[in-house]
Design an enzyme around this catalytic site. Structure first.
Site, short mmCIF file in Angstrom:
data_model
loop_
_atom_site.label_atom_id
_atom_site.label_comp_id
_atom_site.label_asym_id
_atom_site.label_seq_id
_atom_site.Cartn_x
_atom_site.Cartn_y
_atom_site.Cartn_z
N ARG A 61 29.39 -13.78 -22.91
CA ARG A 61 29.10 -13.20 -24.27
C ARG A 61 29.06 -11.76 -24.14
O ARG A 61 29.57 -10.95 -24.88
CB ARG A 61 27.75 -13.82 -24.98
CG ARG A 61 27.58 -13.17 -26.36
CD ARG A 61 26.74 -13.99 -26.99
NE ARG A 61 26.26 -13.46 -28.49
CZ ARG A 61 25.36 -12.88 -28.77
NH1 ARG A 61 24.16 -12.99 -28.21
NH2 ARG A 61 25.19 -12.61 -29.98
N HIS A 65 31.07 -8.63 -25.67
CA HIS A 65 30.51 -7.51 -26.39
C HIS A 65 30.51 -6.32 -25.69
O HIS A 65 30.89 -5.03 -26.51
CB HIS A 65 28.94 -7.65 -26.47
CG HIS A 65 28.72 -8.70 -27.53
ND1 HIS A 65 27.41 -9.05 -28.01
CD2 HIS A 65 29.23 -9.62 -28.13
CE1 HIS A 65 27.20 -9.89 -28.91
NE2 HIS A 65 28.56 -10.33 -28.89
N GLY A 71 35.69 -0.43 -24.86
CA GLY A 71 36.47 -0.99 -23.94
C GLY A 71 35.36 -1.67 -22.92
O GLY A 71 34.10 -1.12 -23.08
N SER A 75 29.20 -0.17 -21.02
CA SER A 75 28.49 0.65 -21.92
C SER A 75 27.25 -0.33 -22.36
O SER A 75 26.12 0.07 -22.68
CB SER A 75 29.21 1.24 -22.93
OG SER A 75 30.03 0.10 -23.44
N ASN A 90 23.10 -8.05 -29.88
CA ASN A 90 22.75 -7.91 -28.57
C ASN A 90 21.42 -8.32 -28.39
O ASN A 90 20.98 -8.57 -27.41
CB ASN A 90 22.71 -6.42 -28.01
CG ASN A 90 24.21 -5.95 -27.95
OD1 ASN A 90 25.04 -6.69 -27.62
ND2 ASN A 90 24.44 -4.59 -27.97
N PRO A 158 32.18 -8.64 -33.87
CA PRO A 158 31.95 -9.56 -35.14
C PRO A 158 30.78 -10.47 -35.39
O PRO A 158 30.08 -10.33 -34.53
CB PRO A 158 33.14 -10.69 -34.80
CG PRO A 158 33.74 -10.21 -33.65
CD PRO A 158 33.15 -9.01 -32.88
N HIS A 188 32.21 -20.98 -27.69
CA HIS A 188 31.20 -21.36 -28.31
C HIS A 188 30.78 -22.98 -27.74
O HIS A 188 29.92 -23.44 -28.54
CB HIS A 188 31.16 -21.18 -29.83
CG HIS A 188 30.81 -19.62 -30.12
ND1 HIS A 188 30.95 -19.35 -31.47
CD2 HIS A 188 30.60 -18.69 -29.24
CE1 HIS A 188 30.64 -17.91 -31.21
NE2 HIS A 188 30.43 -17.54 -30.62
N THR A 189 31.68 -23.28 -27.13
CA THR A 189 31.42 -24.59 -26.64
C THR A 189 30.23 -24.67 -25.55
O THR A 189 29.86 -25.67 -25.22
CB THR A 189 32.77 -24.98 -25.63
OG1 THR A 189 32.41 -26.52 -25.41
CG2 THR A 189 32.95 -24.27 -24.67
N SER A 244 26.76 -30.83 -25.49
CA SER A 244 27.61 -30.75 -24.08
C SER A 244 27.54 -29.19 -24.10
O SER A 244 28.55 -28.42 -23.90
CB SER A 244 28.94 -31.19 -24.23
OG SER A 244 29.85 -30.54 -25.14
#
Ligand code: HEM
Ligand SMILES: *[C@@H]1O[C@H](CO)[C@@H](O)[C@H](O)[C@H]1NC(C)=O
Ligand SMILES: *[C@@H]1O[C@H](CO)[C@@H](O)[C@H](O)[C@H]1NC(C)=O
Ligand SMILES: *[C@@H]1O[C@H](CO)[C@@H](O)[C@H](O)[C@H]1NC(C)=O
Ligand SMILES: *[C@@H]1O[C@H](CO)[C@@H](O)[C@H](O)[C@H]1NC(C)=O
Ligand SMILES: *[C@@H]1O[C@H](CO)[C@@H](O)[C@H](O)[C@H]1NC(C)=O
Ligand SMILES: *[C@@H]1O[C@H](CO)[C@@H](O)[C@H](O)[C@H]1NC(C)=O
Ligand SMILES: CC(=O)N[C@H]1CO[C@H](CO)[C@@H](O)[C@@H]1O
Length: 323
Positions: A61, A65, A71, A75, A90, A158, A188-189, A244
């Site tokens: 994740r 982000h 890019g 950062s 965050n 998003p 997101h699994t 899971s």
């Protein structure tokens, strides 16, 4: 003499050109300059992630982000007032100290050579592999950015309330398409969320009892009874893929088709016909298909607006720009 000087200018010019604008990521970029770098990351991850498998989710994740803001330039890792770390999305990210430890090991081996951006990208890949998830190629040679801006993070990352149109726009802004959106959301699994990301679907929506009519009723009732027991709960952790959450499998997509995607942004993936076709294709194919396609999208994500050649810097500490 004049000819040689002229040639020299061309060569220098060419090198500068290659160095700044046209440099590319390449496999094993540090083969000469720090041959052990990738192995150091891998060894550390393999040693520590089995004791803390939930960090794999945090790292992939973080990489996402990071890449979506200026890019993939680390950062996100900068500790600055009003930096990306302060952005709403965050606030639940964990594992910065893990990255700092890997960076220290690599600095001890070859100081000032390996970027935090590459280290984060490698850690994300290796930790997902360590929990049995897909492998993807990580070409290296990214350099670190010097700017971290909370507003830019909030504008580009998003959010869980976004609809399909907004999600696609934010992905398109990064050069990613609807296929990448569906595949990368498959991350997101694994992992955990907190109630504020979805509790308005349980308490403050348009269906009976405030429940979002697009969310499976039984699932909603269960979440209200056992997880987010009040509308303002902001501490309870909830897995996106119950049962899971440490396994990188297809069940996230199964849940989507059962109206059990946890965030509105997950559910949104079933609202577009092209996107829905891809979800069904993933579900009717062997898991290997998902892994292979996921790998392609991850590699693409890892190339977003990378700084190479002489752009940016190689930070000495991931949390601070070089003084
Ligand atoms: C498509 C747009 C996306 C949205 C709106 C979104 C939103 C979110 C939200 C709200 C959370 C929970 C945060 C919390 O409440 O603690 C979350 C967690 C997570 N996201 Fe996404 N996400 C998106 C795409 C992605 C992508 C592209 C990846 C990686 C490739 C990803 C990987 C993860 C992971 C692994 C977690 C769990 C983190 C953990 O356990 O610490 N997400 N996401
Ligand atoms: C940067 O900030 C994070 C929390 O925001 C903290 O955990 C970490 O120790 C800080 N890093 C450094 C090097 O100060
Ligand atoms: C952060 O980015 C926003 C939006 O691009 C800009 O308006 C703002 O000036 C930036 N802040 C800093 C401190 O540079
Ligand atoms: C999606 O969300 C945006 C921003 O909230 C909104 O302007 C737009 O009308 C929505 N689109 C659809 C199709 O609902
Ligand atoms: C419920 O939703 C409305 C409209 O989105 C919002 O104005 C209100 O603050 C929300 N209430 C709660 C308790 O979240
Ligand atoms: C979480 O909720 C508690 C109690 O409602 C509140 O005091 C706290 O400020 C909230 N934290 C955040 C980050 O919103
Ligand atoms: C569905 O997604 C495709 C991209 O795959 C896009 O071109 C199309 O406009 C979307 N349709 C709707 C109704 O949003
Ligand atoms: C991990 C991290 O740096 N989280 C920060 C997110 O932003 C809040 C402020 O909004 C900080 O308090 C957290 O430390």
């Amino acid at each position: 003499m004049a000819g040689k000087g002229f040639l020299g200018i061309i060569v220098v010019g060419l090198l500068a050109f290659i160095g700044s604008t046209n440099a590319q990521l390449q496999m094993n970029f540090y083969a000469q300059s720090c041959p052990k770098a990738e192995k150091i990351v891998q060894d550390y991850v393999k040693e520590h992630i089995p004791n803390a498998p939930s960090l794999a989710a945090s790292f992939i994740r973080m990489h996402f982000h990071d890449c979506f803001v200026r890019g993939c330039d680390a950062s996100l890792l900068l500790n600055v007032t009003s930096g990306e770390k302060n952005a709403v999305p965050n606030q639940t990210i964990r594992g910065f100290d893990f990255i700092d430890r890997v960076k220290s090991l690599i600095e001890a081996e070859c100081p000032g050579i390996v970027s935090c951006a590459d280290i984060l990208t490698l850690i994300a890949r290796d930790s997902v592999v360590t929990i049995g998830g897909p492998f993807w190629k990580v070409p290296t040679g990214r350099r670190d950015g010097v700017i971290s801006n909370v507003t830019e993070a909030n504008n580009n990352i998003p959010g869980p309330f976004n609809n399909f149109t907004t999600l696609l726009r934010l992905f398109n802004n990064q050069g990613l398409d609807a296929t990448d959106l569906v595949l990368l959301s498959g991350a997101h699994t694994i992992g955990l969320s907190h109630c504020p990301a979805f509790s308005r679907r349980l308490y403050n929506s348009t269906g009976p009892g405030g429940v979002d009519p697009t969310l499976d009723g039984e699932y909603a009732a269960n979440l209200k009874a056992n997880k987010c027991k009040t509308p303002n709960d902001n501490t309870t952790k909830v897995e996106m893929d119950p049962g899971s959450r440490n396994t990188f499998d297809l069940s996230y997509y199964t849940l989507l088709t059962k109206r059990r995607g946890l965030f509105q942004s997950d559910a949104a993936l079933t609202t577009n016909s092209t996107s829905l076709v891809l979800i069904k294709q993933l579900l009717s194919s062997p898991q290997k298909f998902f892994y292979d396609e996921f790998a392609k999208s991850m590699e693409k994500m890892g190339r977003i607006n990378v700084k190479t050649g002489s752009a940016g810097q190689i930070r000495k500490q991931c949390a601070f720009v070089n003084s």
